[in-house]
Scaffold this active site. Sequence first.
Site, short mmCIF file in Angstrom:
data_model
loop_
_atom_site.label_atom_id
_atom_site.label_comp_id
_atom_site.label_asym_id
_atom_site.label_seq_id
_atom_site.Cartn_x
_atom_site.Cartn_y
_atom_site.Cartn_z
CD1 TRP A 322 -121.55 -142.52 -83.13
CD2 TRP A 322 -123.61 -141.77 -82.66
NE1 TRP A 322 -122.42 -143.58 -83.21
CE2 TRP A 322 -123.68 -143.16 -82.93
CE3 TRP A 322 -124.79 -141.09 -82.35
CZ2 TRP A 322 -124.89 -143.87 -82.88
CZ3 TRP A 322 -125.98 -141.79 -82.31
CH2 TRP A 322 -126.02 -143.16 -82.57
CG HIS A 323 -126.41 -137.73 -82.38
ND1 HIS A 323 -125.62 -137.86 -81.26
CD2 HIS A 323 -127.58 -138.36 -82.08
CE1 HIS A 323 -126.29 -138.51 -80.32
NE2 HIS A 323 -127.47 -138.83 -80.80
N GLY A 324 -124.23 -136.86 -86.50
CA GLY A 324 -124.33 -136.43 -87.89
C GLY A 324 -123.18 -135.53 -88.30
CG PHE A 475 -128.31 -140.39 -86.38
CD1 PHE A 475 -127.86 -139.25 -87.02
CD2 PHE A 475 -129.51 -140.36 -85.69
CE1 PHE A 475 -128.59 -138.07 -86.94
CE2 PHE A 475 -130.23 -139.17 -85.60
CZ PHE A 475 -129.77 -138.03 -86.22
#
Length: 475
Positions: A322-324, A475
Site C-alpha cells: 500500500w505504501h508504494g 501514497f
Amino acid sequence: MVFSSLFFVFVFLFANLLTQALVTDLKKKNIVMLCFSLVFYAWGGVRYVPLLLGMTAICWFFALRIQSAQSAGRGSGKGDLIACIVLQLVILGIFKYTGFFLRNLQIVAGVPKVIPNIVLPIGISFYTFQLMSYVVDVYRGDTDAQPKYWLLLLYASLFHQCIAGPIVRYRDVENDILHRRVKMAEVSRGVTRFAVGLAKKAILANGCATVADLLLDAEYLSRTSVLGVWIGAIAFMLQIYLDFSAYSDMAIGMGLMCGFHYKENFNYPYTADSITDFWRRWHISLSTFFRDYVYIPLGGNRCARSRHIFNMFVVWALTGMWHGASWNYILWGLYYFVFLVLEKYLIPVDRIPKAARRVLTLVIVLFGWVLFKFENMSLLGTALKGMFGLNGNAFYLRFDWLQLQNNIFFLIAAGIACTPLMSKLGNLLKNLSRNSKGGLIAYGVMDVAVPLVLMVLSTMALAGNSYNPFLYFQF
C-alpha cells in the site's frame, strides 16, 4: 496545493472558512465544500478529477444495488460487493503497480522493451480505501447507502483529508455531512490544532528533512561517516512522524472549524514499548482499516497458530505494498511482520524492563525507517552498511560532527515534540488555572497567544523555505 503553503493558509482556507460561515443552509454549505474540495484536488492534476468522480460513482452504484438486494430479500449482494472491490483494486493497481510489475517482468523475462510512465494520481490510495470501506460497511449493515451521489463524492473528496488521510469511514462522518453544526468551542480547538500542525510541519519537519537529506544524500552516502548516517537516519525518523502527524493535525483542526469530527491518527508512537504498541499508535486509521477489512475477515487470531501467522503475513505484505510500488516497502511491511510474530510467540516482552523495551522499540523502528526511505536497493544496502562502518567509511568526520553540533538543540526540540510532554504541560496549566481567577485569565491569554505565535513563526519559516513537501502525498 499543500496545507503548509502561504497560499493555502491565507487564501484557500480563509475563503473556505468565510463561505462556510456566510452560508447558513446546510445543503448549500455542502455544495460549497464540495466545490472547494474538487478545486483543491484538481490543483494537483485536473486530468485525475474524472478518476475520482468515476471511482466514487462505481461505489455509489454498487452500494445502492447491495442495499436494494438485501432489502428486497434477493440475497446478500455479495456478488456486487466483490465486483465493486475488484474494480476499485484493478483501477488502483493500474495506476500504482503497473510500472512495478512490468519492471520486474522485464528483469526476469526481458519484456516489455518499453515500460509506460504512469503518473500516480495524488491521494488515490487514501480515497480508494475510504470508498471500499463504505461499500463493505453497507454490505455489513453498518451504514445505509447514500442515495445522493454528490454527497458520497463530498465524503470521498473532502479536502481536509482526501490527499493524505486520515482514512475516514463514511459511518464516522455521515452525521457531520447530513446534520453538522459548528460550535465556537470546537472552532477554537480546531484553530489551535491547525496551528500546532502547521508549526510541526513548517518548522520542525522541514528542518529535520534538511538534515536528513544532507547526510543521507545518495551521491555521497557511501562516504558518509557512521555518525553521519545515524544522525541522518534519526533526523528522517523525526521528519516522517512530524510531517505525517502534522498533516493529520491540520486535517483534524480544519474539520473541527467546519463541524467535521475526524478520529485521531497518531498517539505518540515513539513512546511505544513494543512493536505491537507502536502499530496501535502509528497511522491508526490505516492499521484499523487492515484489521477490520482484511485481518479479521481472514480469521484474525481466532484460529490455529499457523493460520494466524499466515493472516499476519498477508496483512503486513499488503501494508508494505500500500505504501508504494517498490520492493523496499514490501520488505518494510514484512520486517514488521517478523517482529510482531516474535513478540506474539517467541519473546516474553513483559519480562523485559519497560525502559529497555522502549529503547529497543525505537531502534527497531529506526532501522525500519531506513528501509522505508530508500527505494533503490543498492542505496538501501549502502545505508545499512554505513551504519556499521562496513563501507570503509570513518566513524565520524568533522563535517558530520559540525552538523550534530549545529542541529543538536533543534533535534532535541523535535524529539520532545514527538512526546506528550507539551500536551501534559498544557493540561497541567489548565488544571492549575481553575484554582484562581488570575490563573484562569492567564491561561485564557495563553490559549489565544500560543496559536497566534505558532502561526507567525510558521509563516516566517514558510516564507524563507523552498523545501516543503508532504512525504505521504506520494501514497
